[in-house]
Design an enzyme around this catalytic site. Structure first.
Site, PDB file in Angstrom:
ATOM      1  CB  CYS A 132      -2.048   5.986   3.326  1.00 34.26           C
ATOM      2  SG  CYS A 132      -1.000   5.058   4.422  1.00 34.26           S
ATOM      3  CD  GLU A 172      -1.552   2.237   1.888  1.00 32.39           C
ATOM      4  OE1 GLU A 172      -0.911   3.053   1.190  1.00 32.39           O
ATOM      5  OE2 GLU A 172      -1.836   2.427   3.068  1.00 32.39           O
TER       6      GLU A 172
END
Lengths: 484, 484
Positions: free
Chosen positions: B260, B223
């Site tokens: 993120c 990710e």
């Protein structure tokens, strides 16, 4: 870039195709099946001429192909495969409220499907990869297999008719002719979203490597075959040698040994009756006249690899066929477990009607085999009830190495159903998490998306409060068909 | 090879761990959660010292970490995730009978998990990747993040205690210290079966490339973050500028912009009130004193990238913080849609409390944006009800580019639940088919296997006739809790 026009058309078709209701997508799949049926004898004759496969086999393969399309139609209508999942909002939760979250699978986009030489119908133009990609909502850019171009054209015409009949854009299925370089360019095209392939290790691995090296890598589902070992346990062998030999030989000979699941490796107990087993095995193979293989290259490779095998230390060729341009004569070899454990070359697939029998002394040695074994599509364990019950440790080891584990019957004959796995750890495939046969094959062409706090009007039907499609959904962790 | 000992231990532990009943696996997960809770203040203080994250945030993160472990415990006990699927035999079917086929997911084997700098608890030692891998039945080889070694050691001690308490082998979770070279060696080890990573694009992509180049490639779930665009529609902007600016600023500032899902890109209508929106946005950012970032390298990179941005044509820095060794001052920039469309550099993530506002003229231009956009973890669409209802075409385009699509609220704050997708198309992740948050994360570490014609005694409990675990299973295509 090469094939920009093809992918532009696919992308445009995708915009419409992904929004079709499930019923319309199912209707397309069924119409394709009907149109293939409508091709009648011409399809079978053409496939027979191009692949040398017998008409009975091709009739069966056509049945498999159309049933597969119809099975995916039902799957798409039923809808559970979409993994619709809803977590309702918890506005009063502390310290922070939970928003409304709704998840489902959506299609990846245009995918590249490669035809397979050994199944001109069921793993080619309108085969399992195409059927599952279309079912998922992905347009297909199909690279024909050069070994059966006319068969491919006929099936392509059937798909085109079906698209016309359903008033859907041509870009949903496009047919590309060409060799390796064409395949490479398709996989490298930025708008390709996934790749499906059935064929050799060299071919599949090359596509995988290309896809990894793209600016934006994409998944490659390459089913690259395997040796599909059969483990025969000692008690089972006693008194059953003839029957086991006949069963194994029949499986090895199926389709002139050109099945991904052909059992090319048989572990057999070393005992007094072993020579008789080998003799029967060889006899059964010898009894069947050599048949034409799919094409000359496959045949040449077959004999080439048999020669290579002959050169291996400690390997005896019991049955060594005379070389031919097109006919693949059955071959049988034997070696010992010690030789096999030492020599990784003896794990390599020889594509054709061939098997290597490896004799072992103690059943415990099979655990060493299981540990040494590469990834396989299938493994088969033949034992008496009593032996199987005592084999849980061996089973635990073997299941780590395959996608399907059989306890009776032969690995050839891959059922198209819900519970099938036609896949397995590398090098059997490039993605052990997938299957290329059966309904779960559809999952290869989809990915999840979550809608957070979405107005009802913007949600796909599958995620709306009232559950208009009457689907199974997971609501707050519980499967249910309820509306909200 | 390096780490042979570690992987030998993991493999040995796997042999036992994979066979544990679901209840025992769930018990381990809950015991780890309890042991982490037992660490009390020491854990929070240590994490605070190492990461500079405030204690309130770390308290929340600890809650998330232990809840996540407990959620996976329930999931494992419930069992639906295993996709147990049974097709019963049809011995009388013509032309060939159907064998009994039973499929379920099994764990991949030892997996390598990398710690993340920005979540020293929830995405690190006992974070979501570890929790989901352990839940799936995979031993974990954990590579600590060098930015919080003591926090990691504390959590490791908690996991060790839990393993002892549950009388399970140490090899189920092993803790490895080291930098990039160590990470590389772990990913390259032949016995590693999958990799999970949260961090930078450079880091994640490097691991992906390594894994692809192995003799036997393995899946990498990296990710790698994104810019998480917010699309503000014109009507919504009218009269709401101040509130929208405040909401966006708060999300940008969360964790000093080190999430993120930090919204680093905001598409805003060019209108009379736009300067006021920008001014409020800048003011809200300015009002919050610069806080310490996770470590000096992240801080240095942040200012370095801001400078690079400054050099881009047509980009105005509205708020440009003074450079510091450790404190990350908020930054705000603006540009026009035309500039943005021309310049791919303006899609790049700047990790820190920063946002770029892109002004557009016509709402139809947002479709061009959606087409140009790289893969994202999230996209957010802010509009009035009326505007959203008219946006289905835009929504169709945007959903192709993200893992989560929000229609209100901010992208920061990723719910750990069933319907979450924390993932998205490349370059947001290396595997758009997966999520690293929520219960579906468990699927990353499993693959299907099918048992054909297996005796009841050799079947896992999940596939036995009587359904001893009372699980949901798909029987002949129908979900059911029935026994056979």
């Amino acid at each position: 870039m090469p094939y920009d026009d093809i992918f532009a058309k696919a992308e445009q078709a995708f915009a419409r195709y992904k929004k079709l209701p499930a019923t319309a997508r199912a209707h397309l799949l069924r119409t394709i099946a009907d149109e293939i049926d409508n091709l009648g004898d011409e399809l079978l004759q053409t496939a027979h001429r191009e692949s040398h496969l017998p008409l009975t086999r091709l009739t069966g393969e056509r049945g498999r192909t159309v049933n597969q399309l119809r099975l995916f139609a039902s799957l798409v209508e039923e809808g559970t495969w979409l993994e619709a999942t809803i977590d309702t909002a918890l506005p009063d939760r502390t310290p922070i409220p939970r928003p409304d979250l709704r998840r489902m699978l959506i299609p990846l986009g245009p995918v590249v499907v490669f035809g397979a030489s050994n199944f001109p119908l069921a793993f080619s133009t309108a085969g399992g990869d195409t059927a599952s990609a279309l079912a998922a909502g992905c347009p297909v850019v199909y690279k024909e297999h050069p070994a059966h171009p006319q068969t491919s054209q006929l099936v392509y015409a059937a798909i085109k008719s079906a698209l016309q009949e359903c008033e859907l854009p041509e870009g949903i299925f496009q047919h590309v002719r060409g060799g390796k370089e064409v395949g490479k360019q398709l996989v490298e095209h930025p708008q390709a979203r996934a790749v499906a392939f059935t064929g050799s290790y060299q071919g599949g691995k090359a596509l995988f490597d290309l896809a990894c090296r793209r600016v934006a890598p994409i998944p490659v589902y390459a089913e690259m075959g395997s040796v599909n070992p059969i483990f025969v346990l000692p008690e089972k062998a006693v008194g059953n040698g003839e029957q086991l030999a006949a069963q194994a030989a029949q499986s090895v000979l199926l389709g002139v040994g050109q099945f991904c699941t052909c059992p090319g490796l048989i572990f057999y107990p070393a005992a007094e009756a072993t020579p008789a087993f080998l003799e029967t095995f060889a006899q059964k193979l010898r009894d069947t006249p050599a048949e034409k293989m799919l094409h000359e290259t496959i045949c040449r490779n077959y004999y080439h690899h048999l020669k290579g095998l002959h050169a291996q230390e400690g390997v005896d060729l019991i049955l060594s066929p005379a070389e031919d341009i097109l006919s693949g004569g059955a071959a049988l070899a034997k070696t010992t477990l010690q030789q096999w454990l030492q020599n990784p070359a003896l794990q390599e697939e020889i594509f054709g009607p061939y098997a290597l029998v490896v004799t072992y002394e103690e059943v415990t040695e099979l655990q060493q085999v299981a540990k040494k074994l590469q990834g396989q599509l299938t493994c088969t364990l033949w034992g008496t009830s009593h032996e199987l019950q005592a084999s849980s440790e061996l089973v635990d080891l073997i299941r780590e190495k395959c996608g399907r584990l059989l306890f009776s019957g032969v690995p050839t004959g891959v059922e198209v159903s819900h519970a099938m796995t036609h896949g397995g750890p590398f090098p059997a495939t490039t993605d052990s998490r997938s299957t290329s046969v059966g309904t779960y094959a559809i999952k290869r062409f989809a990915r999840p998306v979550t809608f957070q706090s979405a107005p009802q009007e913007l949600l796909p039907e599958e995620l709306k409060d009232e559950n208009p499609l009457g689907m199974w959904r997971t609501i707050n962790g519980q499967l249910s068909k309820d509306s909200l």
